[in-house]
Write a protein that holds these residues in place. Structure first.
Motif, PDB file in Angstrom:
ATOM      1  N   LYS A   7      -1.749   3.845   1.881  1.00  0.00           N
ATOM      2  CA  LYS A   7      -0.325   3.845   1.563  1.00  0.00           C
ATOM      3  C   LYS A   7       0.384   5.022   2.226  1.00  0.00           C
ATOM      4  O   LYS A   7       1.484   4.891   2.747  1.00  0.00           O
ATOM      5  CB  LYS A   7      -0.105   3.897   0.054  1.00  0.00           C
ATOM      6  CG  LYS A   7       1.358   3.824  -0.331  1.00  0.00           C
ATOM      7  CD  LYS A   7       1.545   3.644  -1.797  1.00  0.00           C
ATOM      8  CE  LYS A   7       3.014   3.473  -2.124  1.00  0.00           C
ATOM      9  NZ  LYS A   7       3.208   3.226  -3.550  1.00  0.00           N
ATOM     10  N   GLU A  19      -3.521   2.371  -1.712  1.00  0.00           N
ATOM     11  CA  GLU A  19      -2.831   1.462  -2.628  1.00  0.00           C
ATOM     12  C   GLU A  19      -3.896   0.591  -3.282  1.00  0.00           C
ATOM     13  O   GLU A  19      -4.483  -0.285  -2.642  1.00  0.00           O
ATOM     14  CB  GLU A  19      -1.839   0.606  -1.835  1.00  0.00           C
ATOM     15  CG  GLU A  19      -0.888  -0.176  -2.682  1.00  0.00           C
ATOM     16  CD  GLU A  19       0.162  -0.872  -1.831  1.00  0.00           C
ATOM     17  OE1 GLU A  19       0.521  -1.999  -2.204  1.00  0.00           O
ATOM     18  OE2 GLU A  19       0.590  -0.315  -0.822  1.00  0.00           O
ATOM     19  N   ASP A  24      -1.983   4.022  -7.206  1.00  0.00           N
ATOM     20  CA  ASP A  24      -2.408   4.615  -5.950  1.00  0.00           C
ATOM     21  C   ASP A  24      -3.479   5.652  -6.252  1.00  0.00           C
ATOM     22  O   ASP A  24      -3.403   6.362  -7.253  1.00  0.00           O
ATOM     23  CB  ASP A  24      -1.229   5.289  -5.249  1.00  0.00           C
ATOM     24  CG  ASP A  24      -0.146   4.288  -4.865  1.00  0.00           C
ATOM     25  OD1 ASP A  24      -0.449   3.085  -4.774  1.00  0.00           O
ATOM     26  OD2 ASP A  24       1.001   4.718  -4.648  1.00  0.00           O
ATOM     27  N   GLU A  42      -1.386   4.312   8.335  1.00  0.00           N
ATOM     28  CA  GLU A  42      -0.839   3.712   7.122  1.00  0.00           C
ATOM     29  C   GLU A  42      -0.854   2.196   7.269  1.00  0.00           C
ATOM     30  O   GLU A  42      -0.583   1.656   8.335  1.00  0.00           O
ATOM     31  CB  GLU A  42       0.564   4.249   6.852  1.00  0.00           C
ATOM     32  CG  GLU A  42       0.531   5.715   6.463  1.00  0.00           C
ATOM     33  CD  GLU A  42       1.901   6.322   6.198  1.00  0.00           C
ATOM     34  OE1 GLU A  42       2.916   5.608   6.270  1.00  0.00           O
ATOM     35  OE2 GLU A  42       1.933   7.530   5.927  1.00  0.00           O
TER      36      GLU A  42
END
Length: 69
Positions: A7, A19, A24, A42
């Motif tokens: 994330k 995530e 998270d 990411e």
């Protein structure tokens, strides 16, 4: 082994967040297996185990997920 997407990465400080299903999960670069934090991006899919950190659950044994074709 659970899977999740990266994330957020904070490469210059050596950590990031995965995530996960519920929340998270924090991970430290020392928990990466077979990859350096500079090689991650990411949105990338990773596998991990859930461990216990100083502030609660965290991702440990983090590695890039291999897609089976």
């Amino acid at each position: 082994m659970p899977q999740g997407k990266i994330k957020r990465l904070v490469s210059d400080r050596g950590f990031g967040f995965v995530e996960a299903d519920r929340d998270d999960l924090f991970f430290h670069h020392s928990e990466l297996q077979g990859v350096s934090i500079e090689e991650l991006r990411e949105g990338q899919l990773v596998e991990y185990e859930v461990g216990r950190g100083q502030k609660g659950p965290c991702a440990v044994s983090v590695r890039v997920a291999v897609h089976s074709a």
